[in-house]
Design a protein around this motif. Structure first.
Motif, PDB file in Angstrom:
ATOM      1  N   UNK A   1       0.828  -1.207   0.000  1.00 17.55           N
ATOM      2  CA  UNK A   1       0.000   0.000   0.000  1.00 17.55           C
ATOM      3  C   UNK A   1       0.862   1.257   0.000  1.00 17.55           C
ATOM      4  N   UNK A   2       1.862   1.281   0.850  1.00 17.83           N
ATOM      5  CA  UNK A   2       2.713   2.476   0.920  1.00 17.83           C
ATOM      6  C   UNK A   2       3.512   2.673  -0.375  1.00 17.83           C
ATOM      7  N   UNK A   3       3.954   1.563  -0.982  1.00 18.65           N
ATOM      8  CA  UNK A   3       4.688   1.660  -2.245  1.00 18.65           C
ATOM      9  C   UNK A   3       3.815   2.245  -3.346  1.00 18.65           C
ATOM     10  N   UNK A   4       2.490   2.069  -3.231  1.00 18.36           N
ATOM     11  CA  UNK A   4       1.556   2.612  -4.215  1.00 18.36           C
ATOM     12  C   UNK A   4       1.081   4.006  -3.848  1.00 18.36           C
ATOM     13  N   UNK A   5       1.624   4.572  -2.765  1.00 22.25           N
ATOM     14  CA  UNK A   5       1.224   5.906  -2.352  1.00 22.25           C
ATOM     15  C   UNK A   5      -0.074   5.948  -1.576  1.00 22.25           C
ATOM     16  N   UNK A   6      -0.486   4.827  -1.002  1.00 19.36           N
ATOM     17  CA  UNK A   6      -1.734   4.743  -0.247  1.00 19.36           C
ATOM     18  C   UNK A   6      -1.453   4.774   1.256  1.00 19.36           C
ATOM     19  N   UNK A   7      -2.479   5.110   2.027  1.00 12.50           N
ATOM     20  CA  UNK A   7      -2.348   5.190   3.475  1.00 12.50           C
ATOM     21  C   UNK A   7      -3.131   4.067   4.138  1.00 12.50           C
ATOM     22  N   UNK A   8      -2.457   3.109   4.798  1.00 12.46           N
ATOM     23  CA  UNK A   8      -3.181   2.046   5.501  1.00 12.46           C
ATOM     24  C   UNK A   8      -4.123   2.624   6.547  1.00 12.46           C
ATOM     25  N   UNK A   9      -5.350   2.097   6.600  1.00  9.55           N
ATOM     26  CA  UNK A   9      -6.349   2.659   7.498  1.00  9.55           C
ATOM     27  C   UNK A   9      -7.030   1.620   8.370  1.00  9.55           C
ATOM     28  N   UNK A  10      -6.748   0.357   8.185  1.00 10.94           N
ATOM     29  CA  UNK A  10      -7.384  -0.676   8.994  1.00 10.94           C
ATOM     30  C   UNK A  10      -7.200  -2.034   8.347  1.00 10.94           C
ATOM     31  N   UNK A  11      -7.372  -3.080   9.138  1.00  9.77           N
ATOM     32  CA  UNK A  11      -7.182  -4.426   8.604  1.00  9.77           C
ATOM     33  C   UNK A  11      -8.075  -5.401   9.358  1.00  9.77           C
TER      34      UNK A  11
END
Length: 282
Positions: free
Chosen positions: A204-214
């Motif tokens: 996710x971070x490599x794609x420029x996204x922000x993890x928000x929950x799992x």
């Protein structure tokens, strides 16, 4: 039950542009394997699909893009909740099954457009003024593809990634490792590997996204008999390299033997597994 109000879009992508080796099951090449995936194996993933949709409160008004949509079961479940769905996949056999499934589910013919090799994602509805509100990647994709897809979504939209859970929580782990072991003598790359603890967050971070929950979801693999189990597992693609390195008869024999510990009374095969999903923000 509400279904999608416009024809679902199914788009073929070039394999090298869309997919990296997947930690979640995906069909192998060949029409019979694709059919086995659709009829035997894909249903094992329904608890994951439904848990994600429940958490997102997916419903009417949602515009969902499914990366690696396979034979379309996840898209159908989303459409039945009222979402408008678009699916991308690299295998025309799986897309044909998805079109068949979605047409029956929505009562309208699904469209299909092919992507030009090497040009990334094709022209999608989100590029024409209707951005997506949800993106799902129930199979692993490259970070570049994920970033390109996220650019077609509304700011702050949910992007869902999924993978196998911890190896010790997945009864299928020894069976899947068999495919890698059988392929190894020929130096063939295995399609399955044990997931790392932070694989999804790193992607996710490599794609420029922000993890928000799992979350984690139990997805047991249950088969009526050993033959169904063998056909279902071969349809995942995890044994393709072994078949190329040896031959299918040898792989079927080894796989059948590996399934003995999971047989229950009456011949049923049962393997409890856990899958993990990550919700990131675009």
């Amino acid at each position: 039950m509400t279904v999608v109000s416009r024809p679902p879009a199914l788009v073929r992508t070039h394999p090298s542009a869309a997919h990296a080796p997947s930690p979640a099951p995906r069909p192998a090449a060949g029409s019979s394997r694709a059919r086995d995936w659709a009829e035997i194996q894909e249903r094992m993933m329904v608890p994951l699909y439904e848990a994600v949709y429940d958490r997102l409160d997916l419903g009417p008004g949602a515009r969902l893009l499914g990366l690696g949509c396979g034979s379309g079961l996840a898209l159908l479940l989303a459409a039945r909740r009222g979402a408008q769905v678009t699916g991308l996949d690299s295998d025309p056999r799986r897309l044909a099954l998805a079109r068949e499934r979605l047409t029956a589910g929505s009562g309208r013919e699904a469209s299909h457009r092919a992507a030009l090799p090497g040009r990334g994602l094709p022209d999608l509805p989100g590029e024409r003024g209707r951005p997506f509100t949800v993106i799902t990647a129930f199979e692993r994709v490259r970070a570049s593809t994920l970033a390109e897809a996220a650019a077609l979504a509304e700011r702050g939209s949910a992007v869902v990634l999924a993978s196998w859970g911890p190896a010790e929580r997945c009864a299928s782990t020894p069976v899947l490792r068999l495919g890698a072991r059988l392929a190894d003598p020929a130096g063939a790359p295995a399609a399955w590997r044990a997931p790392g603890r932070d694989d999804l967050e790193d992607l996710a971070r490599a794609a420029g996204l922000t993890p928000a929950g799992s979350g984690r979801v139990a997805c047991p693999f249950g088969y009526a008999d050993t033959d169904s189990a063998v056909r279902g597992l071969l349809s995942t693609g995890y044994f393709d390299a072994a078949i190329r390195a040896l031959d299918e008869a040898r792989v079927v024999k080894e796989l059948t033997e590996a399934l003995h510990p999971y047989r229950r009374e009456g011949g049923m095969v049962w393997m409890p597994n856990v899958f993990r999903y990550l919700i990131a923000s675009a």
